[in-house]
Design an enzyme around this catalytic site. Structure first.
Site, PDB file in Angstrom:
ATOM      1  N   LEU A 129      -5.885   8.531 -12.923  1.00  0.00           N
ATOM      2  CA  LEU A 129      -6.706   8.544 -14.145  1.00  0.00           C
ATOM      3  C   LEU A 129      -7.855   7.537 -14.044  1.00  0.00           C
ATOM      4  O   LEU A 129      -7.813   6.623 -13.213  1.00  0.00           O
ATOM      5  CB  LEU A 129      -5.812   8.224 -15.347  1.00  0.00           C
ATOM      6  CG  LEU A 129      -4.735   9.288 -15.619  1.00  0.00           C
ATOM      7  CD1 LEU A 129      -3.672   8.778 -16.583  1.00  0.00           C
ATOM      8  CD2 LEU A 129      -5.375  10.569 -16.156  1.00  0.00           C
ATOM      9  N   PRO A 130      -8.854   7.692 -14.917  1.00  0.00           N
ATOM     10  CA  PRO A 130     -10.043   6.842 -14.771  1.00  0.00           C
ATOM     11  C   PRO A 130      -9.793   5.337 -14.917  1.00  0.00           C
ATOM     12  O   PRO A 130     -10.282   4.553 -14.107  1.00  0.00           O
ATOM     13  CB  PRO A 130     -10.989   7.347 -15.873  1.00  0.00           C
ATOM     14  CG  PRO A 130     -10.551   8.747 -16.143  1.00  0.00           C
ATOM     15  CD  PRO A 130      -9.066   8.762 -15.907  1.00  0.00           C
ATOM     16  N   LYS A 155      -6.572  -3.907  -4.150  1.00  0.00           N
ATOM     17  CA  LYS A 155      -7.565  -2.824  -4.282  1.00  0.00           C
ATOM     18  C   LYS A 155      -8.903  -3.341  -4.836  1.00  0.00           C
ATOM     19  O   LYS A 155      -9.970  -2.973  -4.359  1.00  0.00           O
ATOM     20  CB  LYS A 155      -6.977  -1.728  -5.186  1.00  0.00           C
ATOM     21  CG  LYS A 155      -7.948  -0.676  -5.658  1.00  0.00           C
ATOM     22  CD  LYS A 155      -8.467   0.203  -4.543  1.00  0.00           C
ATOM     23  CE  LYS A 155      -9.541   1.141  -5.073  1.00  0.00           C
ATOM     24  NZ  LYS A 155     -10.247   1.826  -4.023  1.00  0.00           N
ATOM     25  N   LYS A 181     -16.609  -0.311 -13.278  1.00  0.00           N
ATOM     26  CA  LYS A 181     -15.295  -0.688 -13.824  1.00  0.00           C
ATOM     27  C   LYS A 181     -14.549  -1.597 -12.853  1.00  0.00           C
ATOM     28  O   LYS A 181     -14.022  -2.645 -13.245  1.00  0.00           O
ATOM     29  CB  LYS A 181     -14.476   0.590 -14.074  1.00  0.00           C
ATOM     30  CG  LYS A 181     -13.040   0.327 -14.487  1.00  0.00           C
ATOM     31  CD  LYS A 181     -12.129   1.529 -14.220  1.00  0.00           C
ATOM     32  CE  LYS A 181     -11.866   1.742 -12.752  1.00  0.00           C
ATOM     33  NZ  LYS A 181     -10.850   2.727 -12.431  1.00  0.00           N
TER      34      LYS A 181
END
Ligand code: NAD
Length: 294
Positions: A65-66, A169, A244
């Protein structure tokens, strides 16, 4: 073979789900996009009407998901309580470590297992099944997830406890943004001085400037046939998603009082590029911010 529910079938999740189907797993998917569901069905998967319906018989749930908000919304108490006991939950979205740990704790308290397993390798890696998975969670859950992750990726790392996959990440993506901007600056400078971008790229690939952006994701149109730059910066890793991730890196820096000056500069450049209407384009389009002629 497992019954796998796949939530979020976008640029990454779509091809990842297809690779699971190709390896013989039964995949039931859910996405808000009708189009994404149609593609899944055309590839041999099944479409569900809701996330709960997709997970009805699932042994494994994978989400792609985003952002953290989407992940927290999906893994609500009600949703997790509807799953079979001992279901393995794998969230591969890139989100903040705090949300990753919070949803994992909730999952464990309801009798499920959960790992964070964000990925690197882009849409090309998702299609080819060559992603790198960076896992945070218990060793036994990592071992249980490995054969599933192997269907979608080549390199599977165990970074540490819950949330550690997300930390690793965002460190990686901060570095990715920095070398994409650096690569764009260098090619742009050379081209302004009359160099051929293809030849300059080859020279730097064989010199000390070599990096992933140059090797597989050249930002200059036409240099690399399969890179998003050669299809008008469509279909790759969106500027908004990179913005993001850089925001997550900046927050992580604040939390631990770590200086990340280049990461912060990259965040500002991507934010400005997004605000000027380019949020949906691939992140290599940052070269256009530096060279308005492209
Ligand atoms: P995307 O926007 O293409 O896909 C996200 C999908 O989630 C969309 O299809 C959307 O409809 C769906 N969705 C949103 N809310 C939903 C909900 N409540 N229920 C079901 N489906 C829902 O994004 P993407 O590029 O596939 O990226 C997904 C994640 O992977 C992000 O966290 C991103 O940071 C990360 N990531 C992306 C790349 C890349 O190259 N695109 C690389 C590595 C990691």
């Amino acid at each position: 073979m497992s019954n796998i529910a796949f939530i979020g079938l976008g640029n990454m999740g779509g091809p990842m789900a297809v690779n699971l189907i190709k390896k013989g797993h039964h995949v039931m998917g859910f996405d808000l996009s009708e189009e994404a569901l149609k593609i899944l069905v055309s590839e041999g998967g099944q479409a569900a009407e809701s996330a709960v319906a997709a997970c009805k018989d699932a042994d494994v749930v994978i989400s792609m998901l985003p952002s953290g908000k989407h992940v927290a919304d999906l893994y609500s108490e009600e949703f997790i309580s509807s799953l079979k006991p001992n279901t393995l939950l794998i969230d591969s979205s890139t989100i903040d470590a705090v949300t990753a740990r919070t949803v994992a704790e909730l999952a464990v308290s309801k009798g499920c297992r959960m790992i964070d397993a964000p990925v690197s390798g882009g849409t090309a890696g998702a299609q080819a099944g060559t992603l790198t998975f960076i896992v945070g969670g218990k060793q036994e859950d990592y071992e249980k997830a490995r054969p599933i992750l192997k269907c979608m990726g080549q390199n599977i790392f165990h970074a540490g406890e819950s949330g550690a996959g997300q930390v690793a990440k965002i460190c990686n993506n901060m570095l990715l943004a920095i070398h994409m901007i650096g690569t764009s600056e260098a090619i742009n400078l050379g081209v302004k001085h009359g160099l051929n971008p293809q030849i300059l790229s080859e020279i730097m690939q064989k010199s000390s400037g070599k990096n992933w952006s140059l090797d597989v994701y050249n930002p200059y149109p036409g240099v690399m046939e399969n890179a998003p730059a050669s299809r008008n910066y469509s279909g790759g890793f969106a500027v908004d998603l990179m913005t993001k991730d850089l925001g997550l890196a900046a927050e992580a820096g604040l939390e631990t009082k770590t200086s990340t000056p280049l990461g912060n500069t990259a965040l500002n450049l991507y934010r400005m590029w997004s605000e000027s209407g380019n949020g949906k384009t691939d992140f290599s389009s940052i070269i256009q911010f530096l060279n308005r002629d492209l």
